[in-house]
Design a protein around this motif. Sequence first.
Motif, PDB file in Angstrom:
ATOM      1  N   PRO A 169     -53.514 -15.951  11.246  1.00 38.08           N
ATOM      2  CA  PRO A 169     -53.787 -15.262  12.762  1.00 38.08           C
ATOM      3  C   PRO A 169     -53.812 -13.859  12.770  1.00 38.08           C
ATOM      4  N   ASN A 170     -52.816 -13.436  12.062  1.00 36.40           N
ATOM      5  CA  ASN A 170     -52.326 -11.908  12.347  1.00 36.40           C
ATOM      6  C   ASN A 170     -53.069 -11.098  11.035  1.00 36.40           C
ATOM      7  N   ALA A 171     -53.996 -11.813  10.341  1.00 35.29           N
ATOM      8  CA  ALA A 171     -54.611 -11.117   9.122  1.00 35.29           C
ATOM      9  C   ALA A 171     -55.328  -9.757   9.443  1.00 35.29           C
ATOM     10  N   ARG A 172     -56.088  -9.926  10.434  1.00 32.95           N
ATOM     11  CA  ARG A 172     -56.846  -8.603  10.761  1.00 32.95           C
ATOM     12  C   ARG A 172     -55.798  -7.456  11.106  1.00 32.95           C
ATOM     13  N   ASN A 173     -54.756  -7.701  11.993  1.00 31.46           N
ATOM     14  CA  ASN A 173     -53.631  -6.491  12.435  1.00 31.46           C
ATOM     15  C   ASN A 173     -53.128  -6.183  11.193  1.00 31.46           C
ATOM     16  N   PHE A 174     -52.518  -7.127  10.290  1.00 27.82           N
ATOM     17  CA  PHE A 174     -51.710  -6.661   9.005  1.00 27.82           C
ATOM     18  C   PHE A 174     -52.845  -5.884   8.084  1.00 27.82           C
ATOM     19  N   LEU A 175     -53.883  -6.233   7.878  1.00 28.11           N
ATOM     20  CA  LEU A 175     -54.779  -5.605   7.065  1.00 28.11           C
ATOM     21  C   LEU A 175     -54.975  -4.024   7.572  1.00 28.11           C
ATOM     22  N   LYS A 176     -55.050  -4.043   8.657  1.00 31.22           N
ATOM     23  CA  LYS A 176     -55.243  -2.592   9.353  1.00 31.22           C
ATOM     24  C   LYS A 176     -53.998  -1.684   9.145  1.00 31.22           C
ATOM     25  N   TRP A 177     -52.749  -2.291   9.567  1.00 25.51           N
ATOM     26  CA  TRP A 177     -51.403  -1.509   9.237  1.00 25.51           C
ATOM     27  C   TRP A 177     -51.501  -1.095   7.683  1.00 25.51           C
ATOM     28  N   TRP A 178     -51.842  -2.180   6.780  1.00 29.57           N
ATOM     29  CA  TRP A 178     -51.635  -1.913   5.423  1.00 29.57           C
ATOM     30  C   TRP A 178     -52.551  -0.824   5.032  1.00 29.57           C
ATOM     31  N   ARG A 179     -53.545  -0.703   5.450  1.00 28.64           N
ATOM     32  CA  ARG A 179     -54.559   0.405   5.129  1.00 28.64           C
ATOM     33  C   ARG A 179     -54.183   1.815   5.765  1.00 28.64           C
ATOM     34  N   ASP A 180     -53.556   1.593   6.794  1.00 30.50           N
ATOM     35  CA  ASP A 180     -52.890   2.814   7.284  1.00 30.50           C
ATOM     36  C   ASP A 180     -51.870   3.237   6.382  1.00 30.50           C
ATOM     37  N   HIS A 181     -50.977   2.672   5.882  1.00 34.77           N
ATOM     38  CA  HIS A 181     -49.863   3.228   5.201  1.00 34.77           C
ATOM     39  C   HIS A 181     -50.105   2.932   3.608  1.00 34.77           C
TER      40      HIS A 181
END
Length: 336
Positions: free
Chosen positions: A102-114
Motif C-alpha cells: 500500500p505504501n509503494a508509491r510514497n516509498f518510490l517518491k521518497w527513494w527518488r528524492d534521496h
Amino acid sequence: MRVTIVARRALRLLAWLLTVLLILVAAFAAALGTQYSKASADWAATTGHDAMWLGHAWVDGRRTERDVEALAVRLRGTGIRDVYVHSGPFDFDGTLNPAKYPNARNFLKWWRDHLPHVRVSAWLGQAVKNGLDLDDPGARRRVLDGARDIMATGFDGVHYNFEPIGDGDAEFLDLLTRTRAIVGERGLLTTSVPQVEPYSGLRPIARALLGHDKYWSRGYLAQVTARTDQIAIMTYDAFAPTRGLYGGHVVRQAAIALDLIPEGGASVLIGAPAYHDHGVPLLDAAESVAGAAEGARIALTEYGRRRERFGLALYVDFAATEQDWAEYRRHWLRTG
C-alpha cells in the motif's frame, strides 16, 4: 547361514559405498579449499554494480521518509546500484494483492528524492514446491497480471525469486519471456537463481538427497540469463562448515558464471549472506559477506580482467549488522 552371508555382503557393500562417499567429499573439500587459497588482485573489486535485497516494511507502511533518508546515507559511497524491495509474495494461485504494497508509491517518491541513481525493483516470488504451481497457465497469467500492476506504481523493474525452480523448467522460461514484454526494454528484469552444478555428477546426487534440484546445469542458467538483465546467484546456504570451504564454493560459482555469461549479457551478482539465522551456529560463522567478497575477488582475478557488470548482492537489509557493512567495505569496496 544363508542370511548371515547375505548380511555380510550387504555390510561390505555399505562400507564400500561409505568409503567412496568419504573420498568424494574429501576431494570436493580439497578442491574448494585450494580455490580459496589463491591470491586476489587489488583491482578485483566493485565496479559500482552491486545490489541489495530490502524487506517488506518499505512498502507496507512501516517505514517512513526518514528511514529512506537514513538508508540513503548508508548506501551513498557504496557500489550498490540496485535494490530489490520485497513486495509480495504471490498467493498460491498466482494473485498479487495490491494490499500487500500500500505504501509503494510514497516509498518510490521518497527513494527518488534521496537516491535517484539507485534503481528499485519489486521483489516478487513464492514457494513453488507444494505452493504456487507455475506449470498452471492460469497461475502464470495471474503472476503476469500482478507484475504488470506493480510496475504501474512506478518500479524500475521486477525481481523474481521462486524456489525451488528445477533445472530445465520450461514454464519459468516462458514466464521470463512474457515478463520482458511487461517491464519493457527500459525496465529491469532480474531473478535470483540457485547455485550452478560445481562439478559434474553432483546435481543428481543432491536432487536425490533433497527431493528437488539444488543446482542448475550451465545450459539452463544460460537460457535464463538470455531472458534477463541481471541474475543474483544465491551462493549462501551452501552448508559449508568453514569459511575456507564457503569461500571456495563462491569462487567456483563466480568462475562458472563469468566464463558462461558473456560480458555483454546479463549482469552477474554474487549473493552475499548479510544475515545470521542459518539455524546452525557453525554455518553462521562460515558464511559471511567477507567470504563471499573474497571468493568473488579470487574468481575475478582468475578471470583475468575487470568485469563491468559483475558485483555482490547483499541479503538482506534488516538483518545486516555493522560487521557485515564493514566487511563489504573492506573486502569489496576496498576501503577502511
